[in-house]
Scaffold this motif. Structure first.
Motif, mmCIF file in Angstrom:
data_model
loop_
_atom_site.group_PDB
_atom_site.id
_atom_site.type_symbol
_atom_site.label_atom_id
_atom_site.label_comp_id
_atom_site.label_asym_id
_atom_site.label_seq_id
_atom_site.Cartn_x
_atom_site.Cartn_y
_atom_site.Cartn_z
ATOM 1 N N GLY A 128 0.741 -1.128 0.008
ATOM 2 C CA GLY A 128 -0.124 -0.040 -0.102
ATOM 3 C C GLY A 128 0.784 1.091 -0.171
ATOM 4 O O GLY A 128 1.782 1.616 -0.849
ATOM 5 N N ASN A 129 0.681 2.306 0.899
ATOM 6 C CA ASN A 129 1.255 3.479 0.990
ATOM 7 C C ASN A 129 2.436 3.570 1.978
ATOM 8 O O ASN A 129 3.046 4.525 2.116
ATOM 9 C CB ASN A 129 0.252 4.364 1.528
ATOM 10 C CG ASN A 129 -0.965 4.870 0.523
ATOM 11 O OD1 ASN A 129 -0.649 4.473 -0.856
ATOM 12 N ND2 ASN A 129 -2.285 4.998 1.223
ATOM 13 N N LEU A 130 3.282 2.374 2.280
ATOM 14 C CA LEU A 130 3.972 2.382 3.341
ATOM 15 C C LEU A 130 5.392 2.768 2.535
ATOM 16 O O LEU A 130 5.436 2.291 1.372
ATOM 17 C CB LEU A 130 4.151 0.986 4.013
ATOM 18 C CG LEU A 130 3.219 0.509 5.163
ATOM 19 C CD1 LEU A 130 3.641 -0.859 5.557
ATOM 20 C CD2 LEU A 130 3.147 1.437 6.215
ATOM 21 N N THR A 131 6.216 3.414 3.205
ATOM 22 C CA THR A 131 7.465 3.965 2.476
ATOM 23 C C THR A 131 8.540 3.844 3.530
ATOM 24 O O THR A 131 8.301 3.549 4.767
ATOM 25 C CB THR A 131 7.490 5.355 2.022
ATOM 26 O OG1 THR A 131 7.020 6.204 3.196
ATOM 27 C CG2 THR A 131 6.303 5.411 0.916
#
Length: 208
Positions: A128-131
Motif C-alpha cells: 500500500g502506502n508504506l514507505t
C-alpha cells in the motif's frame, strides 16, 4: 468490520460474485480478461516439473494481445465464480508464528524443488502506502499468500461462491477482512492444479 475484536467469529455471507465485463474506457478498462494456470503439484513436480498458463479473453469478447492460442470453437463450460483468497488479518504474534513455523519446514530440506514453503520476499512486497523504514520492516515479515492458514487465506474452494456462508476467526480489531484472486472456474480436484482466474467483483454481508 467495525466493532469486531480478537476472539470474535466473523460470519461472511457471499451475496453475489461475478466477472467484470470487458470495457474499453473507464476505471475498469482492460480488465475483462483471464488466464488458465496448470501447475504440477509437489508430488508430480518431483518427477516431472511442468507448468503452463494460457491467457484468454472471455467468451464472445475480442481477444487481446498476448493470447497464446485461439479459443476452441463450440466449447463451453459452467463458471462457478469464487474468491481464491479470503480471510482476516493475523495478529503480530500469529504472523510471527507463521514465519517461524514455515522457516522451520524449509530448513528440513532447504534445497528442495519446489520448496516446502515460501518465506517473506521483501523485494516483491506490495504494501500500500508504506514507505521508508516502515516498508522495509513490514516487507521482511509479510507472509506470502500461497498457503491457507488459521485466518483463511488461499483456500481455492470452488463452492465458496454466491450463497455461501463462511466463518473466520478474528485476530485484530475490526477483523480486516480481505479477498482476492477471483476465479471464474476451477476443477473439483486440483492434481495437477488447474484454475481459470480473472478480474471479478464480489458483494458480501458480514456480522460477528
Amino acid at each position: 468490520m467495525q466493532g469486531a475484536q480478537p476472539g470474535d467469529l466473523l460470519i461472511v455471507d457471499i451475496l453475489d460474485v461475478g466477472p467484470i465485463p470487458q470495457e474499453d474506457s473507464g476505471p475498469l478498462a482492460g480488465q475483462g480478461w483471464g488466464y488458465t494456470g496448470v501447475f504440477a503439484t509437489a508430488t508430480a513436480a518431483d518427477s516431472s516439473p511442468s507448468s503452463s498458463r494460457r491467457l484468454q479473453g472471455d467468451l464472445g469478447l475480442p481477444r487481446r494481445r498476448g493470447d497464446l492460442e485461439a479459443t476452441l470453437p463450440n466449447v463451453s463450460f459452467t463458471g462457478i465464480v469464487h474468491p481464491g483468497l479470503m480471510g482476516t488479518a493475523p495478529s503480530a504474534a500469529l504472523l510471527s508464528k507463521w514465519n517461524a513455523r514455515e522457516q522451520a519446514l524449509i530448513d528440513t530440506d532447504p534445497n528442495r524443488v519446489p520448496p516446502l514453503a515460501l518465506p517473506p520476499l521483501p523485494q516483491s512486497a506490495i504494501l500500500g502506502n508504506l514507505t521508508g523504514d516502515e516498508f522495509d520492516r513490514v516487507a521482511r515479515e509479510a507472509a506470502r499468500t500461497a498457503p491457507p492458514r488459521e485466518n483463511g487465506g488461499n483456500q481455492d474452494i470452488k463452492n465458496l461462491t454466491k450463497g455461501s456462508r463462511i466463518f473466520y476467526p478474528v485476530f485484530v480489531d475490526d477483523a480486516k477482512l480481505s479477498m482476492g484472486d477471483l476465479h471464474f472456474s476451477q476443477a473439483t480436484a486440483r492434481s495437477p492444479s488447474a484454475a481459470r482466474s480473472r478480474w471479478a467483483g464480489s458483494w458480501t454481508c458480514t456480522s460477528t
